[in-house]
Design a protein around this motif. Structure first.
Motif, PDB file in Angstrom:
ATOM      1  N   GLU A 186      -5.576   6.530  -9.047  1.00  0.00           N
ATOM      2  CA  GLU A 186      -4.452   5.811  -9.434  1.00  0.00           C
ATOM      3  C   GLU A 186      -3.027   6.506  -9.018  1.00  0.00           C
ATOM      4  O   GLU A 186      -2.139   6.174  -8.593  1.00  0.00           O
ATOM      5  N   ARG A 187      -3.021   7.998  -9.310  1.00  0.00           N
ATOM      6  CA  ARG A 187      -1.951   8.765  -9.228  1.00  0.00           C
ATOM      7  C   ARG A 187      -1.590   8.826  -7.728  1.00  0.00           C
ATOM      8  O   ARG A 187      -0.375   8.714  -7.287  1.00  0.00           O
ATOM      9  N   ALA A 188      -2.528   8.995  -6.797  1.00  0.00           N
ATOM     10  CA  ALA A 188      -2.156   9.001  -5.312  1.00  0.00           C
ATOM     11  C   ALA A 188      -1.792   7.736  -4.826  1.00  0.00           C
ATOM     12  O   ALA A 188      -0.846   7.679  -3.942  1.00  0.00           O
ATOM     13  N   GLY A 189      -2.300   6.812  -5.370  1.00  0.00           N
ATOM     14  CA  GLY A 189      -1.776   5.282  -4.873  1.00  0.00           C
ATOM     15  C   GLY A 189      -0.461   5.190  -5.216  1.00  0.00           C
ATOM     16  O   GLY A 189       0.510   4.562  -4.626  1.00  0.00           O
ATOM     17  N   ARG A 190      -0.233   5.408  -6.833  1.00  0.00           N
ATOM     18  CA  ARG A 190       1.285   5.210  -7.073  1.00  0.00           C
ATOM     19  C   ARG A 190       2.129   5.912  -6.436  1.00  0.00           C
ATOM     20  O   ARG A 190       3.484   5.367  -6.385  1.00  0.00           O
ATOM     21  N   LEU A 191       2.154   7.127  -6.141  1.00  0.00           N
ATOM     22  CA  LEU A 191       3.066   8.056  -5.377  1.00  0.00           C
ATOM     23  C   LEU A 191       3.005   7.773  -3.864  1.00  0.00           C
ATOM     24  O   LEU A 191       3.888   8.218  -3.137  1.00  0.00           O
ATOM     25  N   GLY A 192       2.252   6.814  -3.195  1.00  0.00           N
ATOM     26  CA  GLY A 192       1.869   6.721  -1.939  1.00  0.00           C
ATOM     27  C   GLY A 192       1.487   7.848  -1.310  1.00  0.00           C
ATOM     28  O   GLY A 192       1.980   8.038  -0.012  1.00  0.00           O
ATOM     29  N   TYR A 214      -7.509   2.525  -5.275  1.00  0.00           N
ATOM     30  CA  TYR A 214      -6.243   3.126  -4.464  1.00  0.00           C
ATOM     31  C   TYR A 214      -5.610   2.161  -3.580  1.00  0.00           C
ATOM     32  O   TYR A 214      -4.183   2.343  -3.632  1.00  0.00           O
ATOM     33  N   LYS A 215      -6.201   1.183  -2.975  1.00  0.00           N
ATOM     34  CA  LYS A 215      -5.494   0.384  -1.945  1.00  0.00           C
ATOM     35  C   LYS A 215      -4.665  -0.568  -2.960  1.00  0.00           C
ATOM     36  O   LYS A 215      -3.523  -0.764  -2.389  1.00  0.00           O
ATOM     37  N   LYS A 216      -5.302  -1.267  -3.803  1.00  0.00           N
ATOM     38  CA  LYS A 216      -4.491  -1.860  -4.732  1.00  0.00           C
ATOM     39  C   LYS A 216      -3.373  -1.374  -5.294  1.00  0.00           C
ATOM     40  O   LYS A 216      -2.212  -1.973  -5.430  1.00  0.00           O
ATOM     41  N   TYR A 221       2.430  -0.744  -5.680  1.00  0.00           N
ATOM     42  CA  TYR A 221       3.755   0.071  -5.641  1.00  0.00           C
ATOM     43  C   TYR A 221       4.619   0.023  -4.557  1.00  0.00           C
ATOM     44  O   TYR A 221       5.783   0.680  -4.337  1.00  0.00           O
ATOM     45  N   GLY A 222       4.339  -0.837  -3.603  1.00  0.00           N
ATOM     46  CA  GLY A 222       5.306  -1.278  -2.544  1.00  0.00           C
ATOM     47  C   GLY A 222       5.175  -0.146  -1.346  1.00  0.00           C
ATOM     48  O   GLY A 222       5.973  -0.264  -0.648  1.00  0.00           O
ATOM     49  N   HIS A 223       4.259   0.439  -1.266  1.00  0.00           N
ATOM     50  CA  HIS A 223       4.160   1.388  -0.136  1.00  0.00           C
ATOM     51  C   HIS A 223       3.755   0.744   1.297  1.00  0.00           C
ATOM     52  O   HIS A 223       2.968  -0.229   1.064  1.00  0.00           O
ATOM     53  N   ASN A 226       1.566   0.642   6.713  1.00  0.00           N
ATOM     54  CA  ASN A 226       1.541   1.514   8.057  1.00  0.00           C
ATOM     55  C   ASN A 226       1.076   2.889   7.976  1.00  0.00           C
ATOM     56  O   ASN A 226       1.038   3.570   9.000  1.00  0.00           O
ATOM     57  N   LYS A 227       1.702   3.411   6.721  1.00  0.00           N
ATOM     58  CA  LYS A 227       1.295   4.912   6.502  1.00  0.00           C
ATOM     59  C   LYS A 227       0.229   5.096   5.642  1.00  0.00           C
ATOM     60  O   LYS A 227       0.067   6.377   5.040  1.00  0.00           O
ATOM     61  N   TYR A 228      -0.477   4.003   5.531  1.00  0.00           N
ATOM     62  CA  TYR A 228      -1.830   4.141   4.503  1.00  0.00           C
ATOM     63  C   TYR A 228      -2.779   5.188   5.123  1.00  0.00           C
ATOM     64  O   TYR A 228      -3.321   4.953   6.321  1.00  0.00           O
ATOM     65  N   GLN A 229      -3.125   6.298   4.309  1.00  0.00           N
ATOM     66  CA  GLN A 229      -4.156   7.116   4.888  1.00  0.00           C
ATOM     67  C   GLN A 229      -5.157   7.483   3.723  1.00  0.00           C
ATOM     68  O   GLN A 229      -4.722   7.773   2.658  1.00  0.00           O
ATOM     69  N   VAL A 230      -6.424   7.175   4.196  1.00  0.00           N
ATOM     70  CA  VAL A 230      -7.455   7.836   3.294  1.00  0.00           C
ATOM     71  C   VAL A 230      -8.754   8.233   3.741  1.00  0.00           C
ATOM     72  O   VAL A 230      -9.087   8.003   5.157  1.00  0.00           O
TER      73      VAL A 230
END
Length: 345
Positions: A186-192, A214-216, A221-223, A226-230
């Motif tokens: 959740e932290r990683a998703g929140r911080l983008g 993570y994706k949700k 949080y509006g990230h 196009n920069k999504y990386q997992v």
């Protein structure tokens, strides 16, 4: 999807002589291995931080700096840097130097650490395990984008208009590495921030809820998608013949699992666990090219991966065997995976 390799710098143990490999020898081998990864066109290399007698690397950035001068294209990162027991200022400075040496190829993968030796070694209390990471990640991210830093926390001396030099060519990519803790995901998703999940046991499908979380959270949080990386980090090893490879690698792998397991109360590692791990529903990616290609593509589709990292030196296989595994990965596996992904677009 990027295809890469991670390592810990495991030191080879010879049961016949009861001797462990000299760290200097293993470090030299590592540079040869990273150079080969670059030569065969792999995308990423990551090296972990440990403070134990069975690993050669307490400072990933030293290995990466050496590799920067021997490579041209491959991204060079930690896997992981134990941020909780590191100083974010010095960590940024060291990776900025790797970035400059490599013309912008450095990455930091920050984690809390599954081994705890670094905490007493550097004077930290394990009761602060969570708050140390939160605070130091905040400072690292601030330094990464602001050359002059004012900051105050609980675990480190305050900074007042301090200039942190040298500066990297651009903000250094900072990944968050997790072992399956929802709060960390959740932290990683929140911080983008890009997310790397270690899958080293059980069935990969069990980890799907973490990718969904993570994706949700990332989107909530509006990230920018196009920069999504997992990515995932899995134990793997490659050879021309799956059965022969397993017979060679299983004793080494089991011995390492048992060395770690004795400190954590695990039962002895068995061949049936290893063999299950190699199946579609297992966590290991070990075998000949065609079966490995199929499994990597299955995992990519399952999780929507943008990076796949094979952890390749668990149990300290011989250098010549690691070199062969890297060669097969880069010349026989990676091209077919990339081709399949292009065709599926």
């Amino acid at each position: 999807m990027e295809l890469g390799i991670s390592m810990f710098g495991d030191l080879h143990f010879d049961p016949a002589t009861n001797k462990i490999q000299a760290p200097g020898e293993r470090l030299k081998e590592l540079i040869e291995e990273i150079k080969l990864m670059d030569d065969v066109g792999l995308d990423y290399f990551g090296i972990g931080e440990h403070h134990r007698p069975d690993y050669a690397v307490p400072s990933p950035e030293i290995v990466l700096a050496a590799a920067a001068t021997a490579t041209k294209n491959i991204k060079l990162g930690s896997a992981v840097s134990v941020l909780s027991s590191s100083d974010p200022v010095k960590l940024y400075q060291n990776f900025a130097m790797v970035d400059l040496l490599s013309d912008g190829r450095a990455e930091i993968m920050a984690g809390r650490g599954s081994f705890i030796e670094s905490f007493p070694l550097f004077g930290y209390d394990l009761k602060d395990y969570d708050s140390l990471f939160e605070e130091k990640l905040e400072l690292l991210l601030k330094i990464n984008t602001e050359p002059i830093v004012s900051w105050k926390g609980r675990h480190r001396a305050a900074l007042k208009e301090q200039m942190v030099l040298p500066r990297a060519t651009a903000p250094i990519p900072v990944w968050i590495a997790v072992g399956g803790t929802p709060a960390s995901v959740e932290r990683a998703g929140r911080l983008g921030l890009p997310l790397m999940i270690a899958i080293i046991g059980g069935s990969p499908a069990q980890f799907q809820p973490f990718f969904e979380l993570y994706k949700k959270t990332y989107q909530q949080y509006g990230h920018d998608m196009n920069k999504y990386q997992v990515g995932i980090h899995v134990h793997g090893f490659y050879g021309a013949d799956s059965a022969a490879l397993s017979d060679m690698y299983y004793p080494l792998y089991a011995a390492q699992m048992d060395r770690i397991g004795r400190t954590r109360g695990w039962p002895p590692y068995r061949r049936n666990q290893f063999d299950f791990g190699k199946t579609k529903n297992g966590a290991l990616v070990i075998g000949e090219p065609n079966e490995v290609i199929d499994k990597i593509l299955y995992l990519q589709e399952l999780f929507g991966l943008t990076r796949f990292a094979t952890h390749m030196d668990t149990g300290a296989p011989l250098h010549k065997d690691i070199m062969k595994s890297i060669e097969i990965y880069g010349t026989k596996i990676a091209p077919k995976v990339r081709e399949a992904l292009r065709n599926n677009k």
